[in-house]
Design an enzyme around this catalytic site. Sequence first.
Site, short mmCIF file in Angstrom:
data_model
loop_
_atom_site.label_atom_id
_atom_site.label_comp_id
_atom_site.label_asym_id
_atom_site.label_seq_id
_atom_site.Cartn_x
_atom_site.Cartn_y
_atom_site.Cartn_z
N PRO A 93 0.78 -1.24 0.00
CA PRO A 93 0.00 0.00 0.00
C PRO A 93 0.81 1.29 0.00
CG PRO A 93 -0.01 -1.02 2.18
CD PRO A 93 0.71 -1.97 1.27
N ASP B 190 4.25 2.09 -11.85
CA ASP B 190 3.07 2.94 -11.91
C ASP B 190 3.30 4.26 -11.18
OD1 ASP B 190 1.41 1.29 -13.40
OD2 ASP B 190 0.84 0.13 -11.64
N LYS C 154 -0.52 5.11 -14.69
CA LYS C 154 -1.69 5.82 -15.17
C LYS C 154 -2.40 6.50 -14.01
CE LYS C 154 -3.63 1.21 -15.77
NZ LYS C 154 -2.36 0.51 -15.83
N GLY D 208 1.33 -1.08 -7.35
CA GLY D 208 0.90 -0.78 -5.99
C GLY D 208 -0.04 -1.88 -5.49
N GLY D 209 -0.08 -2.11 -4.19
CA GLY D 209 -1.02 -3.07 -3.61
C GLY D 209 -0.73 -4.49 -4.03
N ASP D 210 -1.77 -5.20 -4.43
CA ASP D 210 -1.67 -6.60 -4.85
C ASP D 210 -2.02 -6.68 -6.33
OD1 ASP D 210 -2.00 -9.68 -3.59
OD2 ASP D 210 -3.11 -9.32 -5.43
N THR E 226 -2.78 -5.63 0.03
CA THR E 226 -3.70 -4.79 -0.71
C THR E 226 -4.05 -3.53 0.09
OG1 THR E 226 -5.74 -4.84 -2.02
CG2 THR E 226 -5.81 -5.93 0.13
N MET F 259 -10.45 3.49 -5.12
CA MET F 259 -10.51 4.53 -6.15
C MET F 259 -11.89 5.18 -6.22
SD MET F 259 -8.39 2.30 -9.00
CE MET F 259 -9.05 0.72 -8.45
N GLY G 96 -3.10 6.26 2.64
CA GLY G 96 -2.95 5.28 3.72
C GLY G 96 -1.58 4.62 3.75
#
Lengths: 248, 248
Positions: free
Chosen positions: A12, A35, A57, A88-90, A118, A170, A199
């Site tokens: 995250p 990203d 993006k 980012g995340g999973d 995530t 999002m 976060g």
Amino acid sequence: GVGEVYLVGAGPGDPDLLTFRALRLMQRADVVLYDRLIGEGILGLVRRDAERIHVGKAARRHTMPQEEISRLMVRLAREGKRVLRLKGGDPFIFGRGGEEIEVLAEEGIPFQVVPGITAASGCATYAGIPLTHRDHAHSVSFVTAHGRDGLLDLDWEHLIRPDQTLAIYMGLSSLPALVEAFARRGVDRSMPVAVIEKGTRPGQRIVTGTLGDIAGKVEAEGLGSPAMIIVGTVVTLRDKLDWGGGVE
Amino acid sequence: GVGEVYLVGAGPGDPDLLTFRALRLMQRADVVLYDRLIGEGILGLVRRDAERIHVGKAARRHTMPQEEISRLMVRLAREGKRVLRLKGGDPFIFGRGGEEIEVLAEEGIPFQVVPGITAASGCATYAGIPLTHRDHAHSVSFVTAHGRDGLLDLDWEHLIRPDQTLAIYMGLSSLPALVEAFARRGVDRSMPVAVIEKGTRPGQRIVTGTLGDIAGKVEAEGLGSPAMIIVGTVVTLRDKLDWGGGVE
């Protein structure tokens, strides 16, 4: 010979939440496709002499189309490179990881996938909000508010329910529309909501309220993206369980 | 002075999926409370001279009641100890982490929480099954099949839906009852299902099928716990995206 692609979840945002496997592959790769949301704290851990390609993006502002990213990975791997696709995340939870590696599979390029923490998990933990809890929620759902054609027409009344937590990825720019959609479908305006901006990252901010007042509060505080929206009575546990996570 | 409690998610089993923060706290703690599902590969990374206390619970065979674990953590922290509470997966997703730290909060014991990769994410990744995908699922739900009073009476027809993936934790022993409950509520028997035993760990095994035949297949293969059940059309992506994750 042909190279390999590593599709890696960076978690995250807090570099401390990277996994060992993620770091190992970050230090092995010859070229890195990353990203917009990958911060410098994480990017700085990539092998120093690796080539870096920004393919990130922003919402509705695609720097490089999906298909083009996949084709680029195929081409680099065919040149014998070890290619890191850092997300980012999973990668398999709203990361479009499956979509990106389909082309690799079709083209016979070897790849491996590394799960990441995530955003819902990281944001909730740092905010002191358990996503499930004996007295509050026996299930948790992750949704994204946007599809290819704008706000998704999801069955919100089934997603926001007693005994369930909903995490919306999002969704910040759609928050007023979401609140209106929930109300129209009979969701109680007193349902607790938390919005978590950045976060686990420096500058993390958290606003809590109810479906009835959250949009106004978020606007008053001027929260921006990236943000996670958590809906459900587990949000009230933060009053007790806030441990100061994410605060420098 | 008073010590501190670290509530740490150890991830789905593969030690390579530990986070940096998890390892740091594992090497700092004076005493470790761990569950049955924490493998030796992870436990071996705890500081060598730390005291180890097994508080793990098998399903329906609670070694130490929740309340007693919380009280033990309070007592140890009051003795000035740095207490590591090590949990499989993520402490805030079916980890009862929230429940365990409520007592700490009430008693004024300092604590911090470290998210871990939840089992659904780890199992799905190693099996080559994206939990969300543009063409298959815009949301994913995590549920546990069991509450305090046996099989939960969840609204399964809302959890198993087109455009959604369902991950069921701790559901293997209830698989025949679950399949029957789904069928009774009109879920299509052709819905794809995967069952992943020991996901991300040595000996990982994966069985795929449909709601109509999965229970028979799982029995024929003799799958045991821990196991993750994934329901949804994303399961079909494994035919293409299986990258051999988790295979030694």
